[in-house]
Design a protein around this motif. Structure first.
Motif, PDB file in Angstrom:
ATOM      1  N   VAL A  57       0.635  -1.389   0.027  1.00  0.00           N
ATOM      2  CA  VAL A  57       0.057  -0.032   0.187  1.00  0.00           C
ATOM      3  C   VAL A  57       0.722   1.388  -0.084  1.00  0.00           C
ATOM      4  N   TRP A  58       1.933   1.148   0.897  1.00  0.00           N
ATOM      5  CA  TRP A  58       2.510   2.827   0.877  1.00  0.00           C
ATOM      6  C   TRP A  58       3.487   2.803  -0.506  1.00  0.00           C
ATOM      7  N   ASN A  59       3.720   1.710  -1.307  1.00  0.00           N
ATOM      8  CA  ASN A  59       4.200   1.944  -2.627  1.00  0.00           C
ATOM      9  C   ASN A  59       3.480   2.809  -3.538  1.00  0.00           C
ATOM     10  N   LYS A  60       2.108   2.830  -3.129  1.00  0.00           N
ATOM     11  CA  LYS A  60       1.230   3.341  -4.070  1.00  0.00           C
ATOM     12  C   LYS A  60       1.039   4.858  -3.586  1.00  0.00           C
ATOM     13  N   GLU A  62       2.428   7.748  -4.246  1.00  0.00           N
ATOM     14  CA  GLU A  62       2.620   8.558  -5.234  1.00  0.00           C
ATOM     15  C   GLU A  62       1.564   8.745  -6.117  1.00  0.00           C
ATOM     16  N   GLU A  63       0.808   7.514  -6.319  1.00  0.00           N
ATOM     17  CA  GLU A  63      -0.248   7.524  -7.267  1.00  0.00           C
ATOM     18  C   GLU A  63      -1.696   8.027  -6.614  1.00  0.00           C
ATOM     19  N   ASN A  64      -1.815   7.595  -5.302  1.00  0.00           N
ATOM     20  CA  ASN A  64      -3.049   7.873  -4.831  1.00  0.00           C
ATOM     21  C   ASN A  64      -2.733   8.538  -3.046  1.00  0.00           C
ATOM     22  N   LYS A  65      -2.192   9.530  -3.052  1.00  0.00           N
ATOM     23  CA  LYS A  65      -1.921  10.023  -1.885  1.00  0.00           C
ATOM     24  C   LYS A  65      -2.938  10.182  -0.620  1.00  0.00           C
ATOM     25  N   VAL A  68      -3.993   6.363   0.195  1.00  0.00           N
ATOM     26  CA  VAL A  68      -2.818   5.700   0.995  1.00  0.00           C
ATOM     27  C   VAL A  68      -2.756   6.198   2.480  1.00  0.00           C
ATOM     28  N   ILE A 119      -6.911  -0.159  -2.544  1.00  0.00           N
ATOM     29  CA  ILE A 119      -5.412   0.434  -3.141  1.00  0.00           C
ATOM     30  C   ILE A 119      -4.650  -0.704  -3.874  1.00  0.00           C
ATOM     31  N   ASN A 120      -4.702  -1.946  -3.483  1.00  0.00           N
ATOM     32  CA  ASN A 120      -3.929  -3.002  -3.825  1.00  0.00           C
ATOM     33  C   ASN A 120      -4.427  -4.220  -3.219  1.00  0.00           C
TER      34      ASN A 120
END
Length: 149
Positions: A57-60, A62-65, A68, A119-120
């Motif tokens: 989730v953290w890795n997303k 930049e895509e979905n501030k 996240v 998110i993931n």
């Protein structure tokens, strides 16, 4: 993220160790209570899965501030509630508060699961064993409370 989760687990285990050989053997437990040796490997695996899920989730970010951030806030809350349960149950020996708190913990984990899977999807699925185990732990905690009061 895995290290953070394992650190929380370690802190909880330190609290548990204070009374696992003194107070815990003196209370009534249901027949479905697992042997003590089961808990450490199960929790270790669950904390690793939680850490992987949080990392995904953290890795997303930049895509979905915003999503996240919200998901990670719930993740942190459930981690702290997880630790609090150990303190209430083993540290304070307060079965009633532990029973109430674990229900709140399960609800927050469920919300974390819902946020993570949006998110993931893999991150959400990685929380399912945790949800199941805390569901079982909830039944166990409530039953222990009933048997002892």
């Amino acid at each position: 993220m895995i290290a953070i989760c394992l650190a929380i687990g370690f802190l909880g285990s330190r609290i548990t160790q204070m009374t696992i050989d003194t107070w815990y053997p003196t209370i009534e437990k249901p027949i479905f209570n697992p042997p003590n040796w089961v808990f450490a490997p199960v929790w270790t695996l669950l904390f690793i899965l939680m850490g992987i899920a949080a990392g995904l989730v953290w890795n997303k970010l930049e895509e979905n501030k915003e999503d996240v951030k919200k998901a990670m806030l719930f993740f942190i809350i459930q981690l702290l509630l997880n630790l609090l349960w150990s303190y209430l149950f083993f540290g304070l020996n307060n079965l009633l508060l532990a029973a109430i708190e674990i229900i709140l913990l399960w609800l927050i984990i469920f919300e974390t699961f819902m946020l993570f899977k949006r998110i993931n999807l893999k991150a959400g699925y990685l929380l399912i064993p945790y949800l199941a185990w805390v569901g079982f732990a909830s039944i166990l905690t409530i039953t222990i409370y009933i048997l002892n009061y």
